[in-house]
Design an enzyme around this catalytic site. Structure first.
Site, mmCIF file in Angstrom:
data_model
loop_
_atom_site.group_PDB
_atom_site.id
_atom_site.type_symbol
_atom_site.label_atom_id
_atom_site.label_comp_id
_atom_site.label_asym_id
_atom_site.label_seq_id
_atom_site.Cartn_x
_atom_site.Cartn_y
_atom_site.Cartn_z
ATOM 1 N N GLU A 1 -9.444 -0.637 2.210
ATOM 2 C CA GLU A 1 -8.673 0.548 2.631
ATOM 3 C C GLU A 1 -8.341 1.457 1.447
ATOM 4 O OE1 GLU A 1 -4.546 0.726 2.871
ATOM 5 O OE2 GLU A 1 -4.263 -1.445 2.897
ATOM 6 N N LYS B 1 4.737 -8.431 3.873
ATOM 7 C CA LYS B 1 5.771 -8.256 2.861
ATOM 8 C C LYS B 1 7.142 -8.308 3.520
ATOM 9 C CE LYS B 1 4.445 -5.659 -0.578
ATOM 10 N NZ LYS B 1 3.970 -4.394 -1.169
HETATM 11 N N1 PSU Z 1 1.957 -3.237 3.023
HETATM 12 C C1 PSU Z 1 1.761 -3.537 1.724
HETATM 13 N N2 PSU Z 1 1.004 -2.693 0.961
HETATM 14 C C2 PSU Z 1 0.454 -1.541 1.464
HETATM 15 C C3 PSU Z 1 0.676 -1.238 2.845
HETATM 16 C C4 PSU Z 1 1.425 -2.110 3.577
HETATM 17 O O1 PSU Z 1 2.250 -4.560 1.279
HETATM 18 O O2 PSU Z 1 -0.210 -0.789 0.731
HETATM 19 C C5 PSU Z 1 0.060 0.010 3.432
HETATM 20 C C6 PSU Z 1 -1.207 -0.328 4.246
HETATM 21 O O3 PSU Z 1 -2.119 0.738 4.122
HETATM 22 C C7 PSU Z 1 -0.682 -0.388 5.667
HETATM 23 C C8 PSU Z 1 0.341 0.719 5.629
HETATM 24 O O4 PSU Z 1 -1.657 -0.167 6.659
HETATM 25 O O5 PSU Z 1 0.966 0.586 4.362
HETATM 26 C C9 PSU Z 1 1.345 0.611 6.754
HETATM 27 O O6 PSU Z 1 2.091 1.785 6.814
HETATM 28 P P1 PSU Z 1 3.092 2.015 8.051
HETATM 29 O O7 PSU Z 1 4.184 0.996 7.865
HETATM 30 O O8 PSU Z 1 3.568 3.426 7.874
HETATM 31 O O9 PSU Z 1 2.299 1.817 9.300
#
Ligand code: PSU
Ligand code: MN
Length: 308
Positions: free
Chosen positions: A27, A161
């Protein structure tokens, strides 16, 4: 304009897919919004090398100039790591990017969708999004979960996380019918830590068993779902859960005070954790991403072999 001009697959990735060889998607939100420069671009280049050395073709995914791109050049990775105005794109942002010709770094959800369109089935990331703490009032649940409920891609992560509510995220994944397996452990990992206090919904050991699960999911049962594969951070890079807990609680309190909501929430929390742990979390983050890439490459190679 042909309908597929919005999907550009790198020739090496195309050749591997046509020959039934292993490909691993990567990604780009992690590059543009998940890690600081220059570690972000170094990481992006290194994980591609790791995947390649294990016999799979790496395919980093992003939207550049209004086209979905599967497989990028080193220059393009650098651009994602440094350019201003690269929007964070989840699935619902893809139509806007295509319509306006803009560039976007894809989250797990958007990366899965583009990978599936190209025929890539295995994807490595750091951590997936999920149900945020306090979601009962904010309704903040990542579109990563929705995407996992409909798109046939396996996502290899180091778990979830603890900026998120891990228990509720696992509940949601169960409701959505998403297989969740932990590679080689009875505990569900929490990104920096090998445990989360929650059991692995299911355990499998090694790439051969995991590739069998993927074939069972899609080839035999034809389930229209993704698969979440969690692999614990390597022992020597682990940060005990207690040590980041305080930093995360502080970051969540600051989020509330500042009234940050929506797409900004996750990038804000990620950057605060890096700042407040003096870079220690970044070192752990890099170690687990490298490990996830290697695990995904081995799974992709097995998956391709079992398809023959
Ligand atoms: N969690 C992590 N590192 C990240 C992300 C999530 O520990 O870099 C990033 C990923 O790209 C994930 C996104 O798909 O954040 C999720 O964002 P949101 O919570 O806005 O859906
Ligand atoms: Mn959100």
């Amino acid at each position: 304009m042909t309908p597929m001009s919005s999907l550009i697959v790198h020739p090496e990735v195309r050749a591997a897919l046509d020959a039934g060889q292993a490909v691993v998607a990567l990604e780009s939100t992690i590059i543009s919004h998940g890690m600081p420069f220059p570690q972000n671009v170094e990481m992006a280049i290194e994980v591609e090398r790791i995947v390649g050395e294990l016999g799979a073709v790496p395919a980093t995914i992003a939207v550049l100039g209004g086209a979905c791109r599967v497989g990028l050049t080193a220059d393009e990775l650098h651009q994602l790591a440094t350019a201003d105005g690269i929007v964070k794109a989840t699935t619902r942002d893809l139509p806007w990017l295509l319509a306006t010709g803009a560039s976007g770094a894809t989250t797990v959800a958007a990366t899965m969708r583009i990978a599936a369109r190209a025929g890539v089935r295995v994807f490595a990331t750091g951590g997936i999004g999920g149900v945020h703490r306090g979601a009962s009032t904010t309704f903040d649940v990542s579109a990563d979960l929705t995407e996992l409920s409909t798109t046939q891609v396996a996502v290899v992560s180091a778990g979830i996380k603890s900026i998120l509510d891990i228990r509720l995220t696992l509940e949601r994944l169960e409701t959505l019918g998403v297989p969740v397996v932990v590679d080689g452990s009875d505990d569900f990992p929490s990104f920096y830590s090998r445990t989360s206090g929650l059991p692995a919904p299911r355990r499998l050991d090694g790439p051969e068993a995991i590739a069998r699960l993927l074939h069972a999911t899609w080839t035999e049962l034809d389930l229209q779902v993704g698969v979440s594969i969690a692999t614990p951070i390597p022992r020597d890079a682990e940060i005990p859960a207690g040590e980041v807990a305080e930093v995360i609680d502080e970051a969540l309190a600051e989020l509330d005070r500042r009234g940050i909501t929506g797409q900004e929430v996750t990038p804000f929390l990620l950057s605060r954790v890096v700042e407040r742990t003096g870079g220690r979390s970044l070192t752990a983050n890099l170690a687990l991403v490298r490990n996830n890439a290697a695990v995904a490459a081995r799974i992709a190679v097995e998956y391709a072999e079992q398809a023959r």
